[in-house]
Design an enzyme around this catalytic site. Structure first.
Site, PDB file in Angstrom:
ATOM      1  N   TYR A 115      -2.500  -1.052  10.814  1.00  0.00           N
ATOM      2  CA  TYR A 115      -2.397  -1.619   9.281  1.00  0.00           C
ATOM      3  C   TYR A 115      -1.020  -1.090   8.822  1.00  0.00           C
ATOM      4  O   TYR A 115      -0.485  -2.008   8.067  1.00  0.00           O
ATOM      5  CB  TYR A 115      -3.521  -0.384   8.770  1.00  0.00           C
ATOM      6  CG  TYR A 115      -3.627  -0.726   7.154  1.00  0.00           C
ATOM      7  CD1 TYR A 115      -4.136  -1.931   6.588  1.00  0.00           C
ATOM      8  CD2 TYR A 115      -3.172   0.184   6.307  1.00  0.00           C
ATOM      9  CE1 TYR A 115      -4.184  -1.824   5.104  1.00  0.00           C
ATOM     10  CE2 TYR A 115      -3.103   0.330   5.172  1.00  0.00           C
ATOM     11  CZ  TYR A 115      -3.430  -1.052   4.343  1.00  0.00           C
ATOM     12  OH  TYR A 115      -3.618  -1.188   3.015  1.00  0.00           O
ATOM     13  N   SER A 124       1.002  -0.964  -0.134  1.00  0.00           N
ATOM     14  CA  SER A 124      -0.023  -0.005  -0.137  1.00  0.00           C
ATOM     15  C   SER A 124       0.820   1.093   0.145  1.00  0.00           C
ATOM     16  O   SER A 124       1.925   1.252   0.397  1.00  0.00           O
ATOM     17  CB  SER A 124      -0.767  -0.150   1.260  1.00  0.00           C
ATOM     18  OG  SER A 124      -1.454   1.234   1.565  1.00  0.00           O
TER      19      SER A 124
END
Length: 281
Positions: free
Chosen positions: A148, A135
């Site tokens: 995360y 990401s």
């Protein structure tokens, strides 16, 4: 030339977009899902071109069995795509111990075990590609997403090291760093901690409000991103990173430039902490 792919998490998001694209162009896909019914439409359309396996990537024994079965069924797999994962929203003390463990087990340990399970087969066949979905959150960090980010930064470090370990065997890695895309990630793949009032007027609270009000750009086209991932497989050598989306490009660039500037500002301190030259011997 048609290729054979192993992709985790093909029921939705990038995994589904990749499966649809690859099958339509004639490639073979071994896809993993939590529930096989989510792939019934593609299975009916493409038959033996698609193999569907039930898998929870937190089940390490299951990962090894499914990876082995996929290589045996298709004999040769050109590309392994580590896509399965989800997000966890909440400040560090707002999420539970169970949520922390589940996030790490899925995004980090699950990805590590898929790679570990695939490596012996890729070595035996003389090489292959592994695409690791990370990401822009593997290079940047936002309040409210600390756990995360922990998994995405960690998997990037793991891949950087493993890529060096297995390069002699013809195995190459690409880390994909998408920005926000029009998938169901936030609607269907995001867990949340219990918001605490004390964080309401902090950056974590501000981030939550901005997200709820739709203030973050959402311009990423998942089909275009899937195409870029596929195209990267035909690039030699494999690009180590593939940053996708204008938001990802600008956010990652800002973060890298900022870190480089901070590093350069501390150069004198770093160099001053070496052993004095006359003492090195």
């Amino acid at each position: 030339m048609a290729k054979t792919w192993f992709i985790t998490g093909t029921s939705s998001g990038f995994g589904r977009a990749l499966a649809e694209l690859l099958l339509a162009r004639g490639d073979r896909v071994a896809g993993t899902v939590r529930k096989t019914a989510s792939m019934d439409d593609l299975k009916a359309k493409y038959g033996d071109q698609l193999m569907v396996h039930t898998l929870d990537v937190t089940d390490t024994d299951g990962v090894r069995e499914v990876v082995r079965a996929a290589f045996e069924q298709f004999d040769h797999i050109d590309v392994v795509v580590n896509n399965a994962g989800y997000g966890l929203s909440g400040a560090a003390e707002e999420v539970t111990d169970k949520q922390i463990r589940q996030q790490i087990d899925t995004n980090l340990i699950g990805s590590i075990q898929v790679i570990r399970a695939a490596l012996p087969f890729l070595r035996a066949q003389g090489g292959g590609r592994i695409i690791q979905l990370a990401s822009m959150g593997g290079q940047t960090a936002y309040p409210n997403l600390s756990l995360y980010h922990a998994t995405k930064w960690a998997i990037e470090g793991f891949v950087e090291a493993v890529a060096q370990e297995v390069a002699p065997f013809g195995i190459e890695f690409t880390i994909v760093e998408p920005g926000v895309a029009r998938t169901n990630f936030y609607a269907g793949s995001m867990a949340s901690g219990a918001a605490m009032a004390i964080y309401e007027d902090t950056p974590a609270g501000a981030f939550r409000r901005a997200a709820a009000e739709g203030l973050f750009p959402n311009n990423g086209d998942p089909v275009k991103m899937a195409n870029a991932m596929v195209d990267s497989v035909y690039t030699n050598p494999a690009p180590r990173r593939l940053t996708l989306g204008s938001d990802a490009y600008h956010a990652v660039r800002e973060a890298l430039v900022g870190r480089l500037s901070a590093l350069d500002a501390q150069k004198a301190i770093a160099l001053s902490t070496d052993v004095e030259p006359e003492l090195q011997s």
